[in-house]
Design an enzyme around this catalytic site. Structure first.
Site, mmCIF file in Angstrom:
data_model
loop_
_atom_site.group_PDB
_atom_site.id
_atom_site.type_symbol
_atom_site.label_atom_id
_atom_site.label_comp_id
_atom_site.label_asym_id
_atom_site.label_seq_id
_atom_site.Cartn_x
_atom_site.Cartn_y
_atom_site.Cartn_z
ATOM 1 N N LYS A 162 -38.635 21.379 -5.346
ATOM 2 C CA LYS A 162 -38.435 21.475 -3.891
ATOM 3 C C LYS A 162 -37.281 22.453 -3.689
ATOM 4 O O LYS A 162 -36.112 22.053 -3.548
ATOM 5 C CB LYS A 162 -38.140 20.088 -3.322
ATOM 6 C CG LYS A 162 -38.212 20.024 -1.804
ATOM 7 C CD LYS A 162 -38.220 18.571 -1.350
ATOM 8 C CE LYS A 162 -38.029 18.445 0.155
ATOM 9 N NZ LYS A 162 -39.091 19.029 0.967
HETATM 10 N N1 PMP Z 1 -45.308 18.876 0.211
HETATM 11 C C1 PMP Z 1 -44.365 19.684 0.714
HETATM 12 C C2 PMP Z 1 -44.531 21.151 0.590
HETATM 13 C C3 PMP Z 1 -43.250 19.131 1.358
HETATM 14 O O1 PMP Z 1 -42.304 19.923 1.871
HETATM 15 C C4 PMP Z 1 -43.134 17.734 1.476
HETATM 16 C C5 PMP Z 1 -41.941 17.137 2.167
HETATM 17 N N2 PMP Z 1 -40.882 16.920 1.285
HETATM 18 C C6 PMP Z 1 -44.150 16.940 0.933
HETATM 19 C C7 PMP Z 1 -45.223 17.544 0.302
HETATM 20 C C8 PMP Z 1 -44.061 15.453 0.999
HETATM 21 O O2 PMP Z 1 -43.056 14.976 0.143
HETATM 22 P P1 PMP Z 1 -42.262 13.631 0.452
HETATM 23 O O3 PMP Z 1 -43.281 12.582 0.722
HETATM 24 O O4 PMP Z 1 -41.499 13.376 -0.798
HETATM 25 O O5 PMP Z 1 -41.390 13.888 1.609
#
Ligand code: PMP
Length: 330
Positions: A162
Site C-alpha cells: 500500500k
Molecule cells: N484495494 C485498494 C487499492 C485499496 O486502496 C483498499 C483500501 N485500503 C482496499 C483494496 C481495501 O483494503 P482494506 O479493506 O484493508 O481497507
C-alpha cells in the site's frame, strides 16, 4: 464552502510527538513528494457501547510494516509503538469514532531516485470520516463501471504494497469513473481478470457462492476482504478466491465492494446493467449487518478484532518527547 473534514483535528502524531494540526509539516524537498516513496494505512475506529475501539488495528499495522519491507524502508518505531501511537492519537483528539491514517515516508535527504539516502519519518493522523461512497450507498447500492485503466501486473509493481505512488493508478481509475457519472471504477488486471476498485476489493455472489479475486490478480490484500471472508464462513456461505472473468460482472446475482473507508458497499449496477434485481441482495445484506454489528460492538467480539482506546487516566508512555502531553491528553 463545505467544512474541512479536518476541522476537528487538534493534533497529529509526527515522529513521536503530538504536533498541533497547523504545525504538522514536511519539507518541500522530501523524497516522498517527488517520487511517491511513502506507505500508509487506513484504519477505522468505531464508537462502541464500551467507548471507541479500533477495528483490526494489528492487521493494519502488520500490513504497513510489510509494505515498507518491500521497499526496504526501515521504520524507526516498533510494531508496538505504532499500535500505541494509533490509540493515542484518537484519544489526543477526543474522537469517539474516526478514520486513522498512519503514513511512513522518506523525508529530506537527497533527491536522486535512489531513496536510501533519505530518512524514514512517520506520521499518524485521525479525523472523522463518514460513508466513503455516499450516504445512501449502503442502503441502495452504487453504480460502477469497468475502468479502461488496468491494475499494474506483478512484473511492474507489487500490488500487495500500500504505497503512496501506487495511488496514481487508483486516481486515474477513480477520476474516469466519477467524470462519467459512476461512484467507482472496477479495474481488470494485466491479463484481463477482475481485480479491484480504486480503493476497494471486489466480491460477487453467483449461485449462492461468494467469489473474490485472489492476490495474484494484482489486488491489495484488504483487511475488510479478510474480514468478510471470515464472516461468510461463520454464516455458512461458501467462499472461493479465484481468477474471475469480466463477464461474470454482468451475470452475477449480487456484487459488493469492501474497504476500510467503503466498509461493505453494495453495487447495484455495472456499466449501466443492473446487478441481480438492481438492489442490494440478501447475502450482501447479511454480511453488512454482521460486519456492522461486530465493528460497532453490538455483538460480542468473537474474533478479537476490536482494540479499545483507553479513555481513562494515562497508561501511556510517549515514544518521544510529546509537544505538550498535559495539554494533549487531559
Ligand atoms: N484495494 C485498494 C487499492 C485499496 O486502496 C483498499 C483500501 N485500503 C482496499 C483494496 C481495501 O483494503 P482494506 O479493506 O484493508 O481497507
Amino acid at each position: 464552502m463545505a467544512t474541512s473534514p479536518f476541522a476537528q483535528v487538534r493534533f497529529i502524531w509526527q515522529n513521536g510527538r503530538f504536533v498541533p494540526f497547523d504545525q504538522a509539516q514536511v519539507h518541500l524537498l522530501s523524497h516522498v513528494l517527488h517520487y511517491g516513496s511513502g506507505w500508509f494505512e487506513g484504519i477505522r475506529c468505531y464508537r462502541t457501547p464500551d467507548g471507541p475501539a479500533i477495528f483490526r488495528l494489528h492487521e493494519h499495522i502488520e500490513r504497513l510494516i510489510s509494505s515498507c519491507k518491500i521497499f526496504r524502508a526501515e521504520i524507526p518505531y516498533s510494531y508496538h509503538d505504532l499500535c500505541q501511537a494509533s490509540l493515542d492519537i484518537v484519544r489526543a483528539n477526543a474522537f469517539d469514532s474516526c478514520y486513522i491514517r498512519p503514513l511512513v515516508y522518506r523525508g529530506l535527504g537527497t533527491l536522486g531516485v535512489n531513496p536510501l539516502n533519505s530518512p524514514i519519518e512517520v506520521a499518524i493522523a485521525a479525523w472523522p470520516w463518514g460513508k466513503y461512497l455516499g450516504a445512501e450507498a449502503e442502503e441502495q447500492g452504487v453504480d460502477v463501471c469497468v475502468s479502461s485503466w488496468r491494475r499494474p501486473g506483478p512484473r511492474v509493481y507489487p500490488a500487495n504494497a500500500k504505497a503512496v505512488g501506487g495511488y496514481l493508478n487508483s486516481q486515474l481509475i477513480k477520476m474516469e469513473a466519477v467524470m462519467s457519472g459512476y461512484a467507482e471504477g472496477i479495474a481488470l488486471d494485466e491479463l484481463g481478470n477482475l481485480s479491484e476498485g480504486s480503493g476497494e476489493n471486489l466480491f460477487l455472489v453467483y449461485e449462492g457462492t461468494l467469489f473474490t479475486p485472489p492476490i495474484s490478480a494484482s489486488i491489495l490484500p484488504g483487511v475488510t476482504r479478510a474480514t468478510v471472508i471470515t464472516l461468510a464462513e461463520d454464516l455458512g456461505i461458501p467462499v472461493r478466491k479465484e481468477l474471475l472473468p469480466r463477464g461474470l460482472l454482468y451475470t452475477c446475482d449480487e456484487m459488493f465492494l469492501t474497504g476500510t473507508a467503503a466498509e461493505v458497499t453494495p453495487v447495484r449496477s455495472v456499466d449501466r446493467l443492473p446487478v441481480g434485481a438492481g438492489e442490494p441482495g440478501p447475502i450482501t445484506r447479511r454480511l453488512i449487518a454482521e460486519f456492522q454489528a461486530l465493528a460497532t460492538g453490538q455483538k460480542p467480539d468473537r474474533h478479537g478484532w476490536l482494540t479499545p482506546v483507553p479513555t481513562a487516566s494515562l497508561p501511556f508512555e510517549p515514544v518521544g518527547p510529546p509537544a505538550d502531553p498535559q495539554a494533549v491528553l487531559q
